[in-house]
Scaffold this motif. Sequence first.
Motif, PDB file in Angstrom:
ATOM      1  N   GLU A  46       8.552  30.313  17.812  1.00 56.03           N
ATOM      2  CA  GLU A  46       9.085  29.553  16.746  1.00 56.03           C
ATOM      3  C   GLU A  46       9.066  30.444  15.124  1.00 56.03           C
ATOM      4  O   GLU A  46       8.136  30.993  15.455  1.00 56.03           O
ATOM      5  CB  GLU A  46       8.458  28.285  16.527  1.00 56.03           C
ATOM      6  CG  GLU A  46       6.852  28.420  16.264  1.00 56.03           C
ATOM      7  CD  GLU A  46       6.278  27.106  16.328  1.00 56.03           C
ATOM      8  OE1 GLU A  46       6.821  26.198  16.877  1.00 56.03           O
ATOM      9  OE2 GLU A  46       5.087  26.782  15.369  1.00 56.03           O
ATOM     10  N   ALA A  59      11.627  32.561   3.147  1.00 54.62           N
ATOM     11  CA  ALA A  59      11.932  31.393   3.989  1.00 54.62           C
ATOM     12  C   ALA A  59      10.739  31.172   4.524  1.00 54.62           C
ATOM     13  O   ALA A  59      10.055  31.932   4.923  1.00 54.62           O
ATOM     14  CB  ALA A  59      13.386  31.617   4.532  1.00 54.62           C
ATOM     15  N   TYR A  60      10.536  29.757   4.562  1.00 50.19           N
ATOM     16  CA  TYR A  60       9.449  29.249   5.433  1.00 50.19           C
ATOM     17  C   TYR A  60       9.838  28.113   6.308  1.00 50.19           C
ATOM     18  O   TYR A  60      10.640  27.260   5.937  1.00 50.19           O
ATOM     19  CB  TYR A  60       8.277  28.714   4.396  1.00 50.19           C
ATOM     20  CG  TYR A  60       7.590  29.836   3.613  1.00 50.19           C
ATOM     21  CD1 TYR A  60       7.936  30.165   2.333  1.00 50.19           C
ATOM     22  CD2 TYR A  60       6.677  30.856   4.205  1.00 50.19           C
ATOM     23  CE1 TYR A  60       7.534  31.143   1.602  1.00 50.19           C
ATOM     24  CE2 TYR A  60       6.037  31.845   3.318  1.00 50.19           C
ATOM     25  CZ  TYR A  60       6.517  32.154   2.019  1.00 50.19           C
ATOM     26  OH  TYR A  60       5.915  33.139   1.366  1.00 50.19           O
ATOM     27  N   ASP A  61       9.045  28.117   7.342  1.00 51.87           N
ATOM     28  CA  ASP A  61       9.232  26.683   8.255  1.00 51.87           C
ATOM     29  C   ASP A  61       8.408  25.715   7.528  1.00 51.87           C
ATOM     30  O   ASP A  61       7.247  26.014   6.744  1.00 51.87           O
ATOM     31  CB  ASP A  61       8.317  26.970   9.674  1.00 51.87           C
ATOM     32  CG  ASP A  61       8.709  25.911  10.517  1.00 51.87           C
ATOM     33  OD1 ASP A  61       7.694  25.125  10.695  1.00 51.87           O
ATOM     34  OD2 ASP A  61       9.912  25.296  10.828  1.00 51.87           O
ATOM     35  N   ASP A  62       8.772  24.471   7.659  1.00 51.84           N
ATOM     36  CA  ASP A  62       8.063  23.418   6.919  1.00 51.84           C
ATOM     37  C   ASP A  62       6.611  23.169   7.061  1.00 51.84           C
ATOM     38  O   ASP A  62       5.943  22.843   6.529  1.00 51.84           O
ATOM     39  CB  ASP A  62       9.005  21.969   7.252  1.00 51.84           C
ATOM     40  CG  ASP A  62      10.308  22.056   6.463  1.00 51.84           C
ATOM     41  OD1 ASP A  62      11.119  21.037   6.989  1.00 51.84           O
ATOM     42  OD2 ASP A  62      10.434  22.533   5.589  1.00 51.84           O
ATOM     43  N   SER A  63       6.472  23.639   8.571  1.00 52.21           N
ATOM     44  CA  SER A  63       4.968  23.504   8.839  1.00 52.21           C
ATOM     45  C   SER A  63       3.891  24.217   7.891  1.00 52.21           C
ATOM     46  O   SER A  63       2.800  24.023   8.237  1.00 52.21           O
ATOM     47  CB  SER A  63       4.952  23.627  10.301  1.00 52.21           C
ATOM     48  OG  SER A  63       5.392  24.931  10.680  1.00 52.21           O
ATOM     49  N   ARG A  65       4.861  25.693   4.869  1.00 49.12           N
ATOM     50  CA  ARG A  65       5.151  26.132   3.374  1.00 49.12           C
ATOM     51  C   ARG A  65       4.280  25.397   2.687  1.00 49.12           C
ATOM     52  O   ARG A  65       3.744  24.374   2.851  1.00 49.12           O
ATOM     53  CB  ARG A  65       6.646  25.435   3.177  1.00 49.12           C
ATOM     54  CG  ARG A  65       6.760  25.569   1.764  1.00 49.12           C
ATOM     55  CD  ARG A  65       8.325  24.925   1.550  1.00 49.12           C
ATOM     56  NE  ARG A  65       9.431  25.731   2.185  1.00 49.12           N
ATOM     57  CZ  ARG A  65      10.297  25.035   3.220  1.00 49.12           C
ATOM     58  NH1 ARG A  65       9.765  23.885   3.708  1.00 49.12           N
ATOM     59  NH2 ARG A  65      10.988  25.866   3.768  1.00 49.12           N
ATOM     60  N   GLY A  66       3.787  26.265   1.622  1.00 51.21           N
ATOM     61  CA  GLY A  66       2.628  25.747   0.746  1.00 51.21           C
ATOM     62  C   GLY A  66       1.382  26.459   1.253  1.00 51.21           C
ATOM     63  O   GLY A  66       0.359  26.428   0.293  1.00 51.21           O
ATOM     64  N   ARG A  67       1.294  26.867   2.292  1.00 55.16           N
ATOM     65  CA  ARG A  67       0.043  27.506   2.892  1.00 55.16           C
ATOM     66  C   ARG A  67       0.100  28.832   3.324  1.00 55.16           C
ATOM     67  O   ARG A  67      -0.835  29.812   3.056  1.00 55.16           O
ATOM     68  CB  ARG A  67      -0.388  26.527   4.384  1.00 55.16           C
ATOM     69  CG  ARG A  67      -0.676  25.039   4.203  1.00 55.16           C
ATOM     70  CD  ARG A  67      -1.163  24.558   5.241  1.00 55.16           C
ATOM     71  NE  ARG A  67      -0.456  24.467   6.481  1.00 55.16           N
ATOM     72  CZ  ARG A  67      -0.686  25.112   7.635  1.00 55.16           C
ATOM     73  NH1 ARG A  67      -1.830  25.917   7.863  1.00 55.16           N
ATOM     74  NH2 ARG A  67       0.358  25.140   8.615  1.00 55.16           N
ATOM     75  N   ASP A  90      -1.985  25.888  13.911  1.00 56.31           N
ATOM     76  CA  ASP A  90      -1.563  27.202  13.843  1.00 56.31           C
ATOM     77  C   ASP A  90      -2.018  28.240  14.915  1.00 56.31           C
ATOM     78  O   ASP A  90      -1.616  29.346  14.918  1.00 56.31           O
ATOM     79  CB  ASP A  90      -2.038  27.614  12.334  1.00 56.31           C
ATOM     80  CG  ASP A  90      -1.633  26.784  11.417  1.00 56.31           C
ATOM     81  OD1 ASP A  90      -2.447  26.577  10.373  1.00 56.31           O
ATOM     82  OD2 ASP A  90      -0.343  26.447  11.275  1.00 56.31           O
ATOM     83  N   THR A 108      16.310  32.531  10.058  1.00 62.07           N
ATOM     84  CA  THR A 108      15.168  31.856  10.851  1.00 62.07           C
ATOM     85  C   THR A 108      15.507  32.090  12.131  1.00 62.07           C
ATOM     86  O   THR A 108      14.933  31.359  13.177  1.00 62.07           O
ATOM     87  CB  THR A 108      15.275  30.328  10.536  1.00 62.07           C
ATOM     88  OG1 THR A 108      16.431  29.616  10.897  1.00 62.07           O
ATOM     89  CG2 THR A 108      14.656  30.063   9.287  1.00 62.07           C
TER      90      THR A 108
END
Length: 126
Positions: A46, A59-63, A65-67, A90, A108
């Motif tokens: 993924e 770009a980031y996967d939602d899972s 993003r922010g981390r 993770d 992606t």
Amino acid sequence: QVQLVESGGGLVQAGGSLRLSCAASGRTFSRSAMGWFRLPPGKEREFVAAISWSGGSTAYDDSVRGRFTISRDANKNTVYLQMNSLKPEDTAVYYCAVRNPGRVTTTTSRSEYPYWGQGTQVTVSS
């Protein structure tokens, strides 16, 4: 050909941090966006994050993003993935990937990355 070598994986407790690195080399490596993907146990590979050739677009996967934060060196040949607030979900083998020369934008889609590293294991314990 392009060679990609990942490093920085390991075992960490939940809430901890790791920084993955991916060094790219090869005469055909030129003006390419790069990305990180992962293969969790029992699941399909993924998308995690991607960065444009200039580094100005990510770009980031939602899972994640922010981390997680993706970045690349000024020489454009090394890409990093800073992973903070890690969770057991993770846990995966993390792969670095590169698009073809001239493909400078993020994507992606796995099929848009023809070059892959060997992977590095990240294990997050609860």
